[in-house]
Structures are given as structure tokens and as C-alpha cells.
Design a protein around this motif. Structure first.
Motif, PDB file in Angstrom:
ATOM      1  N   ASN A  32      -8.615   0.030  -9.538  1.00  0.00           N
ATOM      2  CA  ASN A  32      -9.998  -0.444  -9.484  1.00  0.00           C
ATOM      3  C   ASN A  32     -10.013  -1.973  -9.403  1.00  0.00           C
ATOM      4  O   ASN A  32      -8.964  -2.626  -9.453  1.00  0.00           O
ATOM      5  N   ASP A  33     -11.209  -2.553  -9.279  1.00  0.00           N
ATOM      6  CA  ASP A  33     -11.309  -4.004  -9.103  1.00  0.00           C
ATOM      7  C   ASP A  33     -10.761  -4.785 -10.297  1.00  0.00           C
ATOM      8  O   ASP A  33     -10.152  -5.846 -10.120  1.00  0.00           O
ATOM      9  N   LYS A  54      -7.932   0.561  -3.446  1.00  0.00           N
ATOM     10  CA  LYS A  54      -8.909   1.348  -4.194  1.00  0.00           C
ATOM     11  C   LYS A  54      -9.103   2.754  -3.631  1.00  0.00           C
ATOM     12  O   LYS A  54      -9.715   3.599  -4.293  1.00  0.00           O
ATOM     13  N   THR A  55      -8.593   2.999  -2.448  1.00  0.00           N
ATOM     14  CA  THR A  55      -8.765   4.324  -1.828  1.00  0.00           C
ATOM     15  C   THR A  55      -7.446   5.050  -1.610  1.00  0.00           C
ATOM     16  O   THR A  55      -7.322   6.233  -1.926  1.00  0.00           O
ATOM     17  N   LYS A 112       0.839  -1.188   0.000  1.00  0.00           N
ATOM     18  CA  LYS A 112       0.000   0.000   0.000  1.00  0.00           C
ATOM     19  C   LYS A 112       0.879   1.245   0.000  1.00  0.00           C
ATOM     20  O   LYS A 112       2.074   1.193   0.315  1.00  0.00           O
ATOM     21  N   ASP A 128     -10.772  -8.354   1.436  1.00  0.00           N
ATOM     22  CA  ASP A 128     -11.609  -7.176   1.165  1.00  0.00           C
ATOM     23  C   ASP A 128     -10.938  -5.912   1.704  1.00  0.00           C
ATOM     24  O   ASP A 128     -11.001  -4.843   1.073  1.00  0.00           O
ATOM     25  N   ALA A 129     -10.320  -6.016   2.861  1.00  0.00           N
ATOM     26  CA  ALA A 129      -9.658  -4.858   3.460  1.00  0.00           C
ATOM     27  C   ALA A 129      -8.480  -4.388   2.600  1.00  0.00           C
ATOM     28  O   ALA A 129      -8.287  -3.175   2.396  1.00  0.00           O
ATOM     29  N   GLN A 130      -7.708  -5.341   2.079  1.00  0.00           N
ATOM     30  CA  GLN A 130      -6.584  -4.978   1.218  1.00  0.00           C
ATOM     31  C   GLN A 130      -7.074  -4.333  -0.069  1.00  0.00           C
ATOM     32  O   GLN A 130      -6.511  -3.325  -0.532  1.00  0.00           O
ATOM     33  N   ARG A 131      -8.115  -4.888  -0.643  1.00  0.00           N
ATOM     34  CA  ARG A 131      -8.679  -4.298  -1.857  1.00  0.00           C
ATOM     35  C   ARG A 131      -9.157  -2.863  -1.595  1.00  0.00           C
ATOM     36  O   ARG A 131      -8.942  -1.970  -2.416  1.00  0.00           O
ATOM     37  N   ASN A 132      -9.783  -2.666  -0.475  1.00  0.00           N
ATOM     38  CA  ASN A 132     -10.285  -1.333  -0.157  1.00  0.00           C
ATOM     39  C   ASN A 132      -9.145  -0.329  -0.037  1.00  0.00           C
ATOM     40  O   ASN A 132      -9.263   0.811  -0.498  1.00  0.00           O
ATOM     41  N   VAL A 133      -8.043  -0.747   0.556  1.00  0.00           N
ATOM     42  CA  VAL A 133      -6.883   0.140   0.669  1.00  0.00           C
ATOM     43  C   VAL A 133      -6.340   0.490  -0.709  1.00  0.00           C
ATOM     44  O   VAL A 133      -6.064   1.663  -1.003  1.00  0.00           O
TER      45      VAL A 133
END
Length: 240
Positions: A160-161, A189-190, A130, A182-187
Motif C-alpha cells: 500500500n502507499d 499496489k496491484t 515488480k 505513479d506508474a511504478q506505485r500502481n504496479v
């Protein structure tokens, strides 16, 4: 030793040399400054003072070999006056080559190392690239052992996804069972980062204060070797 840090665009890494005494230009603070963020457990905090401002990193307890090696180098003054010798906007900033200390602008740097062996890899599935993480550069050795001094700070970009699905497939080449949480993806993506490096390099810390300094340094003009046109020097000290 040529260090390897691959990008999606196939960016090369580093090479080294040294000469001329530098005149460090960094933003200094007192050695007994209070930590910007309280560490958890025994996590140690290091302040990195640069030409463009200061940032604080915490070192992970879960990567003790890298943590202890970094602390040893910081305590000895190893990093003081060294350059961030490779910067790529949207990717990362890299430094820690001892040959950069006296290198003039015509020299290519990046192959230097501290005395001693490489650091064995400490690659963890829950530590990912990240934005703001501190990670170890390395050469192309099969064990993925790290340079014993060169490091990079991730800038990266927001994904993005669809992009993350592609990256996940790529990472599985290093770890077939790997899946982003999901948490890693959110990081990603944000906040953003460089997921194509996951499971290939040891991540051993993260910026907890001054992350904007990475953006500032990464945006500086650079030459064809990705070396900043104006020297970007560092000094470090432990905060706890």
C-alpha cells in the motif's frame, strides 16, 4: 564468493558445493518453439523450463552487459540441470549456481560462479523489482557488480502507499534523488514486488509468460537454508 540478497527480515543468502549426478526433471518444449510474446526492438526471449512448468523471460536491451552474458550462458547450456537452490515464499526464487548441479541434499549451495569476472552494475531508475522481474544476485562489493551467473525471479507481495513511502525512503539511501513514479506505485499496489531491493541490484529482464510458475516454486516445502526439499531443476534455451 558469498552472494548477498538482503530481505526486510534479514534473510541470509547462499553457500555452495557439488557432487552426485542429477536426473533432471523439467517440462521440455522444442528448441524452435515460437515466442509466447513478440519481443520489442532487439529484446531476446529465453524459455526457462523447470520441474513445475515453463516460463518465458525477455531480456532488456537497456542492460546489455547482463543480457549478453545471460545469452552466452544459455547458449552454452550452462544452466541446464542446475537448481533453484533458494526459495522464499512472498519474496523470490534464486538459482544459477553451477555447484548445485551435482550437490546432494546435505550440501549448502550458493557460492558458485561461472568462469570470469563479475558483471558491472547496470542499475536503472526505471527498472524496478515488480513481480516477475529477472535480476542478478551479487556479493557485498561496493560497486554492486553482479554475479556472472546467479539470478533471481521476484515474487514479492502487494503493497500500500504507506509501505511504499517507507520503501522509497529506504531506496533513497542508495539513490538520494529516487522517487517512485505513479506508474511504478500502481504496479506495486496491484501486481506487487520487492521494492526494498530497488537501486541495489541489477534488474535485466522480466517474465512475459508463465509467471504463475514463480508462485508454484516459491510455495514448495524448504529447509532451514531455504533450499527446496525436493530438487527444482532448470533448463534454458533461446526462443529468438
Amino acid at each position: 564468493m558469498k552472494l548477498l540478497l538482503v530481505t526486510l527480515l534479514g534473510c541470509s543468502l547462499l553457500t555452495a558445493s557439488a557432487q552426485r549426478k542429477p536426473t533432471p526433471a523439467v517440462h521440455k518444449t522444442t528448441a524452435n518453439a515460437k515466442p509466447a510474446v513478440a519481443p520489442k526492438s532487439n529484446e531476446r526471449l529465453v524459455e526457462i523450463m523447470t520441474t513445475y512448468g515453463n516460463l518465458t523471460v525477455k531480456l532488456y536491451d537497456s542492460t546489455p552487459l547482463h543480457r549478453d552474458n545471460f545469452i552466452k550462458l544459455v547458449q552454452s547450456g550452462f544452466y541446464d540441470s542446475l537448481l533453484f537452490h533458494r526459495i522464499i515464499n512472498g519474496f523470490m526464487i534464486q538459482g544459477g549456481d553451477p555447484t548445485s548441479k551435482y550437490a546432494d541434499s546435505a550440501q549448502t549451495v550458493g557460492e558458485g560462479a561461472a568462469p570470469g569476472d563479475r558483471i558491472p552494475a547496470e542499475i536503472k531508475p526505471y527498472l524496478f523489482h515488480k513481480k516477475g522481474v529477472l535480476a542478478a544476485a551479487r556479493d557485498n562489493n561496493p560497486a554492486k557488480a553482479s554475479s556472472n551467473c546467479q539470478f533471481y525471479l521476484v515474487q514479492g507481495k502487494v503493497l500500500n502507499d504507506v509501505e511504499l513511502n517507507t520503501m522509497e525512503c529506504r531506496v533513497r539511501g542508495n539513490n538520494p534523488a529516487y522517487t517512485y513514479t505513479d506508474a511504478q506505485r500502481n504496479v506495486y499496489k496491484t501486481i506487487g514486488g520487492t521494492p526494498f531491493l530497488d537501486q541495489n541490484y541489477t534488474v535485466f529482464g522480466e517474465v512475459v509468460s508463465g509467471i504463475n510458475i514463480i508462485d508454484t516454486i516459491a510455495a514448495q516445502p524448504r529447509d532451514a537454508r531455504d533450499r527446496p526439499l525436493k530438487p527444482v531443476r532448470m533448463q534454458m534455451h533461446l526462443l529468438n
